[in-house]
Motif scaffolding. Structure first.
Motif, PDB file in Angstrom:
ATOM      1  N   PRO A  44       3.042  -0.228  -5.931  1.00 26.92           N
ATOM      2  CA  PRO A  44       1.216  -0.754  -5.815  1.00 26.92           C
ATOM      3  C   PRO A  44       0.692  -1.846  -4.995  1.00 26.92           C
ATOM      4  O   PRO A  44       1.091  -2.658  -4.615  1.00 26.92           O
ATOM      5  CB  PRO A  44       0.692  -1.000  -7.468  1.00 26.92           C
ATOM      6  N   ALA A  45      -0.521  -1.033  -3.639  1.00 25.69           N
ATOM      7  CA  ALA A  45      -0.372  -1.725  -2.770  1.00 25.69           C
ATOM      8  C   ALA A  45      -1.796  -2.581  -3.662  1.00 25.69           C
ATOM      9  O   ALA A  45      -1.223  -3.728  -3.047  1.00 25.69           O
ATOM     10  CB  ALA A  45      -0.854  -0.946  -1.954  1.00 25.69           C
ATOM     11  N   VAL A  46      -2.190  -2.890  -4.558  1.00 27.13           N
ATOM     12  CA  VAL A  46      -3.272  -3.497  -4.842  1.00 27.13           C
ATOM     13  C   VAL A  46      -2.240  -3.139  -5.971  1.00 27.13           C
ATOM     14  O   VAL A  46      -2.347  -3.038  -7.405  1.00 27.13           O
ATOM     15  CB  VAL A  46      -4.503  -2.533  -5.433  1.00 27.13           C
ATOM     16  N   ASN A  47      -2.382  -5.013  -6.665  1.00 32.15           N
ATOM     17  CA  ASN A  47      -1.767  -5.401  -8.012  1.00 32.15           C
ATOM     18  C   ASN A  47      -3.047  -6.233  -7.862  1.00 32.15           C
ATOM     19  O   ASN A  47      -3.626  -7.164  -7.707  1.00 32.15           O
ATOM     20  CB  ASN A  47      -0.362  -5.588  -7.906  1.00 32.15           C
ATOM     21  N   ALA A  48      -2.129  -7.183  -9.835  1.00 28.74           N
ATOM     22  CA  ALA A  48      -3.154  -7.715 -10.732  1.00 28.74           C
ATOM     23  C   ALA A  48      -2.707  -9.403  -9.901  1.00 28.74           C
ATOM     24  O   ALA A  48      -1.598  -9.982  -9.188  1.00 28.74           O
ATOM     25  CB  ALA A  48      -2.380  -8.049 -11.782  1.00 28.74           C
ATOM     26  N   LYS A 124       3.187   1.653 -12.454  1.00 27.27           N
ATOM     27  CA  LYS A 124       4.793   2.568 -11.250  1.00 27.27           C
ATOM     28  C   LYS A 124       5.505   3.673 -13.127  1.00 27.27           C
ATOM     29  O   LYS A 124       5.705   4.272 -12.580  1.00 27.27           O
ATOM     30  CB  LYS A 124       5.193   1.450 -10.768  1.00 27.27           C
ATOM     31  N   VAL A 125       6.161   2.678 -13.681  1.00 28.32           N
ATOM     32  CA  VAL A 125       6.714   3.152 -14.277  1.00 28.32           C
ATOM     33  C   VAL A 125       6.510   3.808 -15.222  1.00 28.32           C
ATOM     34  O   VAL A 125       6.541   4.942 -15.850  1.00 28.32           O
ATOM     35  CB  VAL A 125       7.290   1.900 -16.031  1.00 28.32           C
ATOM     36  N   TYR A 126       4.560   3.971 -15.575  1.00 35.62           N
ATOM     37  CA  TYR A 126       4.038   4.766 -16.314  1.00 35.62           C
ATOM     38  C   TYR A 126       3.933   5.814 -15.422  1.00 35.62           C
ATOM     39  O   TYR A 126       4.317   7.523 -16.092  1.00 35.62           O
ATOM     40  CB  TYR A 126       2.990   4.293 -16.326  1.00 35.62           C
ATOM     41  N   PHE A 127       4.114   6.021 -13.673  1.00 31.92           N
ATOM     42  CA  PHE A 127       3.384   7.168 -12.842  1.00 31.92           C
ATOM     43  C   PHE A 127       4.711   8.024 -13.549  1.00 31.92           C
ATOM     44  O   PHE A 127       5.482   9.243 -12.420  1.00 31.92           O
ATOM     45  CB  PHE A 127       2.599   7.248 -12.307  1.00 31.92           C
ATOM     46  N   SER A 128       5.751   6.705 -12.877  1.00 31.99           N
ATOM     47  CA  SER A 128       7.661   7.379 -12.630  1.00 31.99           C
ATOM     48  C   SER A 128       8.156   8.120 -13.813  1.00 31.99           C
ATOM     49  O   SER A 128       8.641   9.046 -13.096  1.00 31.99           O
ATOM     50  CB  SER A 128       8.423   5.786 -12.016  1.00 31.99           C
ATOM     51  N   ALA A 164      -6.911   1.839  -7.618  1.00 28.59           N
ATOM     52  CA  ALA A 164      -6.121   2.082  -5.857  1.00 28.59           C
ATOM     53  C   ALA A 164      -4.916   2.994  -5.779  1.00 28.59           C
ATOM     54  O   ALA A 164      -4.790   3.060  -4.485  1.00 28.59           O
ATOM     55  CB  ALA A 164      -5.961   0.772  -5.926  1.00 28.59           C
ATOM     56  N   TYR A 165      -4.198   2.851  -7.112  1.00 23.18           N
ATOM     57  CA  TYR A 165      -2.924   2.612  -7.064  1.00 23.18           C
ATOM     58  C   TYR A 165      -3.067   4.751  -6.704  1.00 23.18           C
ATOM     59  O   TYR A 165      -1.836   5.303  -6.721  1.00 23.18           O
ATOM     60  CB  TYR A 165      -1.938   2.527  -8.515  1.00 23.18           C
ATOM     61  N   ILE A 166      -3.743   4.947  -7.726  1.00 26.66           N
ATOM     62  CA  ILE A 166      -3.675   6.603  -7.948  1.00 26.66           C
ATOM     63  C   ILE A 166      -4.648   7.791  -6.211  1.00 26.66           C
ATOM     64  O   ILE A 166      -3.746   8.702  -5.913  1.00 26.66           O
ATOM     65  CB  ILE A 166      -4.911   7.113  -8.916  1.00 26.66           C
ATOM     66  N   ALA A 167      -5.453   6.404  -5.380  1.00 19.52           N
ATOM     67  CA  ALA A 167      -5.521   7.006  -4.407  1.00 19.52           C
ATOM     68  C   ALA A 167      -4.495   7.239  -3.819  1.00 19.52           C
ATOM     69  O   ALA A 167      -3.989   7.394  -2.341  1.00 19.52           O
ATOM     70  CB  ALA A 167      -6.683   6.347  -4.096  1.00 19.52           C
TER      71      ALA A 167
END
Length: 240
Positions: A44-48, A124-128, A164-167
């Protein structure tokens, strides 16, 4: 009785069809991950921002048995509970949720240490490996709004990171089809019945688990070796 009843509720025609597929040489991995054969996803380019103390993430995407099993094997995750989100407290019951008209989605509540794993890494784990974000109101053999893909954000930062990650994934054409994962505010999480908790761990030979959920954990180990927690360590975490 409980085990066979649950399998029938989830996938009435699965056992005989699974047998035919195995005879035809179709592997469990192929069956369970159809549609997820994509290149490794970007970080993710945007993170916590750094946070102190345990944090909570609530995610949905298919049967909560598989989601719970995947995230229990992620480093930094302290506890994963199966449950329901998106509907009212008085309908947070498996039989009612299975009707598909309660607004609930089968979900998991993930308690994690942000010093060891970030919210972005969990996504990332969720989508992967945990869900197919391009399937609308279903995941694999499970059909209905209760199996939809949803990120229930608990605060503005989680919303910002998720959207942001979905985008980012959409712009990169990470999946062959459009991402339909919802990003909605968390209104409540209601723990599922005790027989749903750690179902994959307690029933590893259940055909549903073998074909649909165990391969997800295998893919987690393959794709995220630095985040993967082996079975014996998962047990120690759950008993802690």
């Amino acid at each position: 009785m409980e085990r066979s009843f649950m399998s029938i509720r989830r996938f009435k025609w699965f056992p005989p069809v699974a047998g035919l597929l195995l005879m035809a040489g179709v592997t469990a991995c192929t069956l369970a991950t159809a549609g997820n054969d994509h290149a490794p996803l970007p970080d993710p380019a945007v993170n916590a921002t750094p946070a102190q103390g345990d944090q909570v993430a609530v995610l949905a995407g298919g049967c909560f048995w598989g989601l719970q099993s995947v995230f229990e094997h992620v480093k930094g995750v302290k506890k994963v509970s199966a449950g329901y989100s998106g509907g009212a407290a008085n309908t947070a019951d498996y039989d009612r949720v299975s009707d598909g008209d309660t607004g609930h989605a089968e979900s998991v509540k993930i308690v994690y240490d942000p010093a060891k794993v970030s919210y972005g890494q969990l996504l990332k784990v969720y989508f992967s490996v945990a869900t197919d974000p391009t399937e609308l109101n279903r995941q694999g053999p499970d059909v209905g709004t209760q199996y939809r893909s949803v990120i229930f954000y608990g605060n503005d930062e989680q919303k910002r990171i998720a959207t942001a990650y979905i985008a980012q994934l959409s712009a990169a054409h990470a999946f062959p089809d459009a991402i339909v994962t919802q990003v909605v505010p968390l209104k409540g999480f209601y723990a599922a019945e005790s027989y749903h908790q750690d179902y994959a761990k307690r029933h590893p030979d259940d055909p549903y688990i073998v074909f649909n959920d165990a391969p997800k954990v295998s893919h987690l180990k393959q794709q995220f070796p630095d985040l993967y927690v082996p079975d014996h360590e998962v047990v120690s975490v759950l008993l802690h």
